[in-house]
Motif scaffolding. Structure first.
Motif, mmCIF file in Angstrom:
data_model
loop_
_atom_site.group_PDB
_atom_site.id
_atom_site.type_symbol
_atom_site.label_atom_id
_atom_site.label_comp_id
_atom_site.label_asym_id
_atom_site.label_seq_id
_atom_site.Cartn_x
_atom_site.Cartn_y
_atom_site.Cartn_z
ATOM 1 N N TYR A 31 0.844 -1.191 0.000
ATOM 2 C CA TYR A 31 0.000 0.000 0.000
ATOM 3 C C TYR A 31 0.879 1.241 0.000
ATOM 4 C CZ TYR A 31 -3.702 -3.286 1.142
ATOM 5 O OH TYR A 31 -4.577 -4.334 1.103
ATOM 6 N N GLN A 32 0.683 2.101 -0.994
ATOM 7 C CA GLN A 32 1.470 3.322 -1.107
ATOM 8 C C GLN A 32 0.559 4.481 -1.489
ATOM 9 O OE1 GLN A 32 5.194 3.078 -3.335
ATOM 10 N NE2 GLN A 32 5.081 0.845 -3.302
ATOM 11 N N TYR A 33 0.984 5.679 -1.115
ATOM 12 C CA TYR A 33 0.240 6.874 -1.496
ATOM 13 C C TYR A 33 0.643 7.283 -2.913
ATOM 14 C CZ TYR A 33 -1.467 7.455 3.254
ATOM 15 O OH TYR A 33 -2.108 7.269 4.452
ATOM 16 N N VAL A 34 -0.376 7.501 -3.745
ATOM 17 C CA VAL A 34 -0.148 7.839 -5.145
ATOM 18 C C VAL A 34 -0.938 9.093 -5.471
ATOM 19 C CG1 VAL A 34 -0.263 7.030 -7.534
ATOM 20 C CG2 VAL A 34 0.070 5.373 -5.674
ATOM 21 N N GLY A 35 -0.326 10.001 -6.213
ATOM 22 C CA GLY A 35 -1.004 11.227 -6.600
ATOM 23 C C GLY A 35 -1.579 11.137 -7.998
#
Length: 332
Positions: A31-35
């Motif tokens: 799980y990673q933050y993506v813009g």
């Protein structure tokens, strides 16, 4: 014996997960933050499951992609180009003009700021056909991992559309310039690959990072005769390493003057490019490599103009420059 084998098979199948994980987009945490290309940040699951592939298979860009034509005759209201020669003859498309193709990013559409900034700049600079590709059916998915796969199939559909358009109009690939932003930056390169790398000029504006680090289909330097990439939010929304024949790192590739967010940084690529078309500014200094560019340690005497509508054939390398906080952004 046969009933026993059937029972054993049913038991084994029922023990399998209902939605198995089939691959990872990138190394690193699941799980990673993506813009997205609107500057919004989302926590994304980057492990691709069976259901993802099923949803990806349902995306049919040859049907759902829409192509809007803008010219000096219709600078504000795009004309839809259908794959019909009689319909094409009713539009303002002119086969002798150059054609600029614009590819938006994740969760964008034909009406995105990327297009709204570049269309008037392009038409003011030159009498061209501007074709805006709306692949929002594939780009609008809430699943970023699905969007990355959709990007690839959309690219194939766009390439097929361009082949049809040239056949129907008599235009040639030598008249094309493809520009993409974010995930659309990678799509621009893939389109070029599907066109046998015969497009003269492809520009990637802060091509996306997550899911593309080890991706075999990411933007490549040989996707066109000349490829240029502008990095404005490396390591977060945008790709950090060099991708094109020429890569520019304004202000070191992150923290653009006048910006207070990653989304603003990510968007500045197309604002800088739009200004480069009209002013011809933005002089970059050559760097040893992209590490030197992000550290702002570039001291060469060799310089090169960033952006513009003319491909810089014969040039390659990494370049650093600084910008102003407000328009005009170029310092010369």
């Amino acid at each position: 014996m046969l009933p026993f084998l059937i029972v054993l098979c049913i038991a084994a199948c029922s023990a399998l997960p209902s939605n198995p994980i089939l691959r990872k987009l990138d190394d690193g945490p699941r799980y990673q933050y993506v813009g997205d290309s609107n500057g919004e940040i989302h926590l994304e699951d980057l492990w691709v499951s069976l259901s993802d592939y099923l949803n990806i298979a349902r995306f049919r860009p040859e049907v759902s992609n829409v192509y809007f034509l803008y010219t000096r005759e219709n600078p504000n209201n795009g004309q839809i180009i259908f794959r019909n020669e009689n319909w094409l003859s009713l539009t303002n498309y002119k086969s002798l003009r150059r054609t600029i193709v614009l590819i938006h990013g994740w969760r964008n559409s034909a009406s995105s700021e990327f297009n709204n900034v570049l269309i008037p700049a392009l038409l003011a600079a030159e009498d061209v056909n501007v074709i805006v590709v709306d692949w929002s059916v594939g780009a609008g998915s809430l699943s970023y991992r699905q969007v990355n796969f959709n990007c690839i199939t959309s690219a194939a559909a766009v390439a097929d559309f361009i082949k049809w358009l040239n056949q129907a109009s008599g235009s040639t690939l030598s008249q094309y310039h493809i520009i993409g932003h974010g995930v659309g930056g990678h799509q621009a390169g893939i389109i070029g690959r599907n066109l046998d790398r015969d497009v003269p000029y492809i520009t990637g504006l802060d091509p996306a990072l997550i899911g593309w680090v080890n991706h075999i289909d990411r933007f490549r330097s040989n996707d066109a005769w000349y490829t240029e990439v502008i990095h404005t939010n490396y390591g977060i929304f945008g790709y950090i390493g060099d991708l094109g024949l020429v890569d520019f790192y304004p202000n070191g590739g992150i923290s653009m003057p006048g910006c207070d967010s990653n989304s603003c940084d990510h968007a500045m690529g197309y604002h800088y490019f739009a200004e480069s078309i009209s002013s011809g500014g933005f002089t970059g200094t050559e760097c040893l490599n992209y590490y030197a560019a992000v550290l702002r340690m570039c001291f060469s005497d060799k310089t090169l103009k960033m952006g513009g509508l003319t491909p810089k054939n014969g040039h390659y390398g990494v370049y650093y420059l600084e910008t102003n906080a407000d328009a005009p952004y170029s310092k010369g």
